[in-house]
Scaffold this motif. Structure first.
Motif, PDB file in Angstrom:
ATOM      1  N   LEU A  82      -9.293   3.743  -0.965  1.00 52.00           N
ATOM      2  CA  LEU A  82      -9.337   2.376  -0.726  1.00 52.00           C
ATOM      3  C   LEU A  82     -10.065   2.228   0.833  1.00 52.00           C
ATOM      4  O   LEU A  82     -10.729   1.488   1.003  1.00 52.00           O
ATOM      5  CB  LEU A  82      -7.699   2.184  -0.149  1.00 52.00           C
ATOM      6  CG  LEU A  82      -7.615   0.768   0.369  1.00 52.00           C
ATOM      7  CD1 LEU A  82      -7.752  -0.608  -0.277  1.00 52.00           C
ATOM      8  CD2 LEU A  82      -5.980   0.386   0.838  1.00 52.00           C
ATOM      9  N   ILE A  87      -0.813  -1.264   7.182  1.00 49.89           N
ATOM     10  CA  ILE A  87       0.080  -0.265   6.497  1.00 49.89           C
ATOM     11  C   ILE A  87       1.008   0.413   7.364  1.00 49.89           C
ATOM     12  O   ILE A  87       2.022   0.467   6.904  1.00 49.89           O
ATOM     13  CB  ILE A  87      -0.896   0.667   5.924  1.00 49.89           C
ATOM     14  CG1 ILE A  87      -2.054   0.080   4.830  1.00 49.89           C
ATOM     15  CG2 ILE A  87      -0.417   1.819   5.289  1.00 49.89           C
ATOM     16  CD1 ILE A  87      -3.240   1.129   4.487  1.00 49.89           C
ATOM     17  N   TYR A 144       0.795  -1.220  -0.058  1.00 53.66           N
ATOM     18  CA  TYR A 144       0.033  -0.124  -0.033  1.00 53.66           C
ATOM     19  C   TYR A 144       0.806   1.187  -0.105  1.00 53.66           C
ATOM     20  O   TYR A 144       0.175   2.388  -0.391  1.00 53.66           O
ATOM     21  CB  TYR A 144      -0.817   0.092   1.121  1.00 53.66           C
ATOM     22  CG  TYR A 144      -1.923  -1.069   1.057  1.00 53.66           C
ATOM     23  CD1 TYR A 144      -2.988  -0.941   0.208  1.00 53.66           C
ATOM     24  CD2 TYR A 144      -2.067  -2.077   2.115  1.00 53.66           C
ATOM     25  CE1 TYR A 144      -3.994  -1.839  -0.009  1.00 53.66           C
ATOM     26  CE2 TYR A 144      -3.096  -3.026   1.661  1.00 53.66           C
ATOM     27  CZ  TYR A 144      -4.073  -2.793   0.855  1.00 53.66           C
ATOM     28  OH  TYR A 144      -5.070  -3.775   0.787  1.00 53.66           O
ATOM     29  N   MET A 169      -5.329   6.210  -1.585  1.00 57.27           N
ATOM     30  CA  MET A 169      -5.409   5.535  -0.219  1.00 57.27           C
ATOM     31  C   MET A 169      -6.806   5.775   0.323  1.00 57.27           C
ATOM     32  O   MET A 169      -7.608   5.293   1.072  1.00 57.27           O
ATOM     33  CB  MET A 169      -4.379   6.297   0.724  1.00 57.27           C
ATOM     34  CG  MET A 169      -4.270   5.711   1.951  1.00 57.27           C
ATOM     35  SD  MET A 169      -3.600   3.830   1.974  1.00 57.27           S
ATOM     36  CE  MET A 169      -1.974   3.988   1.679  1.00 57.27           C
TER      37      MET A 169
END
Length: 811
Positions: A581, A607, A570, A578
C-alpha cells in the motif's frame, strides 16, 4: 463531657440535646437555613461538591461558611454559587474553652456578610477574629501548625520520643496538652491532608518527614482520639495523667509507650524523605519558585550602550524607559507595533540610518495586554502581543548578526505577570509568558553559535508598578546582564541563562528556579461524570494519556485532530499488504508531481488514528473522534456542542495539540509561526472561552522543557509553550475550582515528536534520556489524584539540568 465534668446535670444535658435537630437528608437540612457551616473532611474536592449540592437547595439568603482549619476560602468560593455570601467561619477545639472563631473572607466576600458573621459569632459566645487578608491557617493555626510540624519532625527523625516532645511543650509553657495530644484531637487524617497539601503547594520538603509519620499512623488505623488510638490511647490518654509531668513519677524510659501503644508505629523511625513512586523513573518532579536574589545596593551598575536602542511597545512603561534612556544619552527609536509589515518596514529604514544593537520588548505591558476570554479581544491582541514581537526580534537578530554586533547586543523585555511570572496563579497578561519564552530561546540560539550576546533579561513586575522605577530597573538589569559576560565559557553561559527571568515583588528582586518537589501520592478520587475533550490528533502522547484516563476513570472521551480518518479499515491489512500500500500511494503521488513522503504521511497518520481508536475500544473506553483544527473557533464550537448533546456538559480538557518544526530563528516563516503559536496558544484560548459555561473541573495542557528553558531552533515553539503555561496560571486564578496544570516535560520515548529520526538523533547525541510513556502517564495521573497543587509542573532528569538552575525547596 459536660456532665462528666460536673458542669451540667444529666437532665439539663438531655434537654439541650433534645433541642438539636439532626438529619442525613440534605433537603431537610437546607430548608429555611440562615447559615450553613461545612465541616466535611479536609479534602477541597469534597467540600466543593457539598457546596454545589447545597447551593441548589438552600435559600438565596443563606450564608455559607467553611469550618476548614487551613484551606483558603477562595479555593471553594466559586463552588458555593454565592461567593459574596461565603467566608471561613472556623471554630477552635474545644469550643467551650477556646472561645474564639476565625472569620476569614476571600476577596469577593461582601462586607455585609463579614459583619453578619461577626454578629452571629458574638451571639453564640465566641470572640470573632476577622482576617484582613487570606492566609493559610488564618491566625491561630498559622502560628500553631509550624510547631506541630516541627514536633512530628523531631519524633520522626528519632530526636525525641512523642511523650518527651509533649513534656517539653507542656512543662515549659504550662499548658494542659502538648503537640501530639493536639494532633490526636484534630484527627491524624485531617492533619495529614493539611500538611501534605501545603507541603506540595508551597514546594516545601521540610514537611516530608512529618507527613510520612502521619501516613504510617493512618496505615496502622490510628486516626487519633476519634478512633480510640493515635499517638495515645483514648479514653484516659497518658498525657492527661498527673504523673506525666511529675519528675518523681514520669516514665521517660519508653516503657510507658510500649505499654500504652503510644508513639510512632515500630519500624518507621527515624524516617527519611519517602521514595518516589518508582525508583526507575527517568524524571523527577519539579515546580517553579521565586528565589530571593538581592543585589548589593552599594553597586551602581551602569549599562554600556554600543549604539542606538529600540523600544517595542506603546505604554507608560515604554515612555518612561525612552525618557530614561535619552537622559543617559542614548538614541532611542520606538518601533510601531500595529502589525508586522509596518514594524519591519520601520526597522529596515531605521537600521539604514543608525544600527541599534539594543532591543527592549515592552508590549506585554500595554494596557490592552490583559488576558480576556472575549474572542474579539484576544484575537485582535494576538498579533500585537505575540506575532509582532516575534518578527521584530527575528529581523533585529538577523541584522545584528550580519553586522557583527551580536556580542555587543542586549535583548531586554518587561512583562506584567504580577512580579512572580504568574506562579502564584494570578497572572494578568498571559502573553508575557510568550515574550519570556522567546527571549530564552533567542539566548539559546545565540549560545549555539558561541556568541557572547545578546545579553538577555526578562523583568516581570506588577501591572501597576511605577513606570519610572521600572525604567531604572530595566537599565540596571541590562548592566547586570552585561557584567555577567567575562570569559564566554560554557559555565558562564549556564550562569547567564539562569538569570534571564527576574521578578520584582514589592521592590524585592527574585529569580526563577526549579525546585525538587516530590508529589505525595494520595488515593485517587472518582472524577466527576461527564465528557472530556482531548486535542492532539488521537496520536502520540495524547493517545497514551487518553487510553490511561479512559481505562481508569471510564469517562467518555472526545478526541480532536486534523487528520481525516481513512475510508478503508487498514488495520485489517496483513503486514505485506501494508508495505505494498505504501509503495502504491507514493508512486501515485510521484505521478501527480507531489512529494511521495508527504502523501504517505497523510495516510500513515490516519492509520495511527485508527490504531488508537481500536486500542481504546479494546480497553473498554468509549471514545469518539472529531476532525477539527483547534484554531478554527467556529468549527471547534460546533464540535463542542455536538459533545454536549451526546454526553452532557464538558468536565475536562486535555490540550495536547501542537506543531513543532526545528529550524534557525531567521528561517521561521509566518506560516510556520502561525501554525505553531496558533495551535498551542490560540487553540487553548478558544477551549477556555468555549467551555466557560461548562462545569469544567480539569484543564491540562502539554508543554515541553524546550518551551520552559528555551531550545535551539525552537523560538516559535518556546513562545507558544510559555504563553500556554501562563494562560494556565491565569485560568487557575479565574476558575479556582478547575484543576489547571501545564506540564513541562521532555521528549517521550516511542511516541510523540521525539521519535522522529532527526529529533531522536539530536537528543541522543546531546545525552538526553527520553521518558517512557508509562512514566509520563503515571506523572499525569498522580497530579490528577493530588488535585493539581501546582500550575506548572516540570518533569526532568535532574542530571541534565545544570545545578545552577535548581534550588532547594522554598522555606
Amino acid at each position: 463531657e459536660f456532665v462528666a465534668a460536673g458542669w451540667l446535670r444529666p437532665e439539663q444535658a438531655a434537654s439541650a440535646d433534645a433541642r438539636i435537630a439532626r438529619t442525613t437528608d440534605a433537603r431537610v437540612a437546607a430548608d429555611g437555613a440562615s447559615v450553613l457551616s461545612e465541616s466535611v473532611p479536609e479534602r477541597v474536592r469534597i467540600k466543593r461538591e457539598v457546596f454545589r449540592q447545597f447551593h441548589q437547595l438552600c435559600p438565596a439568603e443563606t450564608v455559607f461558611t467553611t469550618n476548614s482549619s487551613y484551606y483558603l476560602p477562595s479555593t471553594m468560593a466559586a463552588a458555593t454559587g454565592r461567593p459574596e455570601r461565603f467566608a471561613a467561619l472556623h471554630f477552635h477545639s474545644p469550643v467551650w474553652v477556646a472561645n474564639v472563631v476565625d472569620i476569614a473572607p476571600h476577596p469577593r466576600t461582601s462586607p455585609e456578610t463579614v459583619a453578619w458573621l461577626a454578629d452571629f459569632a458574638r451571639k453564640v459566645g465566641q470572640i470573632p477574629i476577622v482576617s484582613r487578608k487570606e492566609n493559610p491557617g488564618y491566625v491561630f493555626n498559622a502560628m500553631l501548625w509550624p510547631f506541630l510540624v516541627e514536633a512530628l519532625r523531631l519524633a520522626g527523625n528519632g530526636v525525641a520520643s512523642v511523650e518527651d516532645v509533649d513534656r517539653a511543650w507542656m512543662g515549659t509553657l504550662g499548658t494542659r496538652i502538648g503537640p501530639f495530644g493536639i494532633l490526636d484531637r484534630i484527627g491524624l487524617d485531617t492533619a495529614f491532608e493539611i500538611i501534605s497539601h501545603w507541603a506540595t503547594l508551597l514546594g516545601s520538603t521540610q514537611a516530608n518527614v512529618p507527613a510520612a509519620v502521619l501516613e504510617a499512623m493512618l496505615r496502622a488505623g490510628r486516626l487519633g482520639e476519634k478512633s480510640g488510638e493515635g499517638f495515645y490511647r483514648y479514653p484516659g490518654p497518658t498525657w492527661a495523667e498527673p504523673r506525666f509531668l511529675d519528675p518523681r513519677r514520669a516514665d521517660t524510659s519508653g516503657a510507658l509507650a510500649a505499654r500504652t501503644g503510644n508513639g510512632v508505629p515500630p519500624g518507621i523511625a527515624p524516617l527519611v524523605q519517602p521514595p518516589p513512586v518508582s525508583s526507575a523513573n527517568v524524571c523527577d518532579r519539579f515546580t517553579l519558585r521565586l528565589v530571593a536574589a538581592p543585589i548589593d545596593e552599594r553597586l551602581r551598575p551602569t549599562p554600556h550602550f554600543a549604539g542606538a536602542a529600540w523600544i517595542l511597545g506603546e505604554n507608560r512603561s515604554a515612555t518612561a524607559l525612552r525618557d530614561h534612556l535619552e537622559r543617559l544619552g542614548v538614541a532611542v527609536g520606538v518601533v510601531p507595533s500595529d502589525n508586522v509589515e509596518t514594524a519591519l518596514t520601520w526597522i529596515d529604514r531605521a537600521w539604514a540610518v543608525r544600527p541599534a544593537p539594543h532591543l527592549f520588548l515592552l508590549t506585554a505591558r500595554d494596557e490592552d495586554a490583559i488576558t480576556h476570554i472575549d474572542p474579539t479581544t484576544w484575537t485582535a491582541r494576538y498579533e500585537r502581543g505575540l506575532v509582532v514581537p516575534f518578527f521584530v526580534c527575528q529581523r533585529w537578530f538577523a541584522l545584528i548578526s550580519e553586522a557583527g554586533l551580536l556580542d555587543e547586543s542586549t535583548l531586554v523585555a518587561a512583562t506584567a505577570l504580577g512580579g512572580d511570572f504568574g506562579l502564584s496563579g494570578h497572572a494578568i497578561a498571559a502573553e508575557g509568558g510568550g515574550i519570556a519564552g522567546l527571549a530564552k530561546a533567542v539566548f539559546m540560539e545565540a549560545a549555539a553559535q558561541n556568541a557572547l550576546g545578546p545579553r538577555v533579561r526578562v523583568v516581570d513586575a506588577p501591572p501597576k508598578a511605577d513606570p519610572l522605577a521600572l525604567a531604572e530597573i530595566l537599565c540596571r538589569e541590562t548592566a547586570l546582564a552585561q557584567a555577567g559576560v567575562v570569559t564566554g565559557s560554557a559555565d558562564e553561559r549556564i550562569g547567564r541563562h539562569r538569570e534571564i527571568e527576574v521578578g520584582y515583588v514589592a521592590g524585592h528582586r527574585h529569580v526563577v528556579r526549579a525546585v525538587p518537589t516530590p508529589l505525595r501520592q494520595v488515593a485517587p478520587e472518582a472524577l466527576p461524570d461527564g465528557p472530556w475533550i482531548v486535542t492532539g490528533g488521537a496520536r502520540g502522547i495524547t493517545a497514551e494519556v487518553a487510553l490511561a484516563l479512559g481505562r481508569r476513570y471510564h469517562m467518555p472521551l472526545h478526541l480532536i485532530g486534523t487528520t481525516p480518518l481513512p475510508e478503508t479499515d487498514y488495520l485489517a491489512l496483513p503486514a505485506e499488504q501494508m508495505a505494498s500500500l505504501k509503495a502504491t500511494i507514493m508512486q501515485a503521488a510521484y505521478a501527480r508531481h507531489e512529494k511521495p513522503n508527504v502523501a504517505w504521511q497523510r495516510v500513515a497518520k490516519g492509520i495511527e488514528v485508527q490504531k488508537t481508536l481500536h486500542r481504546l475500544a479494546q480497553g473498554g473506553v468509549r471514545a469518539s473522534y472529531h476532525v477539527c483544527d483547534v484554531r478554527d473557533r467556529a468549527r471547534l464550537a460546533h464540535v463542542l456542542d455536538h459533545v454536549r448533546r451526546a454526553d452532557g456538559p464538558i468536565v475536562g480538557v486535555i490540550h495536547g495539540a501542537g506543531v513543532e518544526s526545528t529550524g534557525r530563528f531567521q528561517k521561521k516563516t509566518p506560516e510556520l509561526v502561525a501554525a505553531t503559536v496558533g495551535v498551542k496558544f490560540l487553540g487553548a484560548m478558544a477551549l477556555v472561552e468555549l467551555t466557560q459555561g461548562d462545569p469544567l473541573r480539569y484543564f491540562l495542557a502539554f508543554g515541553s522543557l524546550a518551551g520552559r528553558f528555551g531550545g535551539v531552533g525552537q523560538t516559535d515553539y518556546a513562545l507558544a509553550n510559555d504563553a500556554l503555561a501562563k494562560l494556565i496560571d491565569w485560568l487557575r486564578g479565574q476558575r479556582p475550582d478547575c484543576v489547571s496544570v501545564a506540564f513541562h516535560w521532555p521528549g517521550w520515548s516511542e511516541v510523540g515528536m521525539s521519535v522522529r529520526p532527526e529529533s531522536r538523533t539530536a537528543l541522543e547525541l546531546a545525552g538526553h534520556r527520553l521518558m517512557p510513556p508509562a512514566e509520563g502517564v503515571a506523572h499525569l495521573l498522580a497530579e490528577l489524584a493530588a488535585g493539581g497543587p501546582a500550575g506548572e509542573v516540570v518533569l526532568l532528569d535532574r542530571h541534565e539540568l545544570p545545578a545552577q538552575h535548581l534550588a532547594q525547596a522554598a522555606p
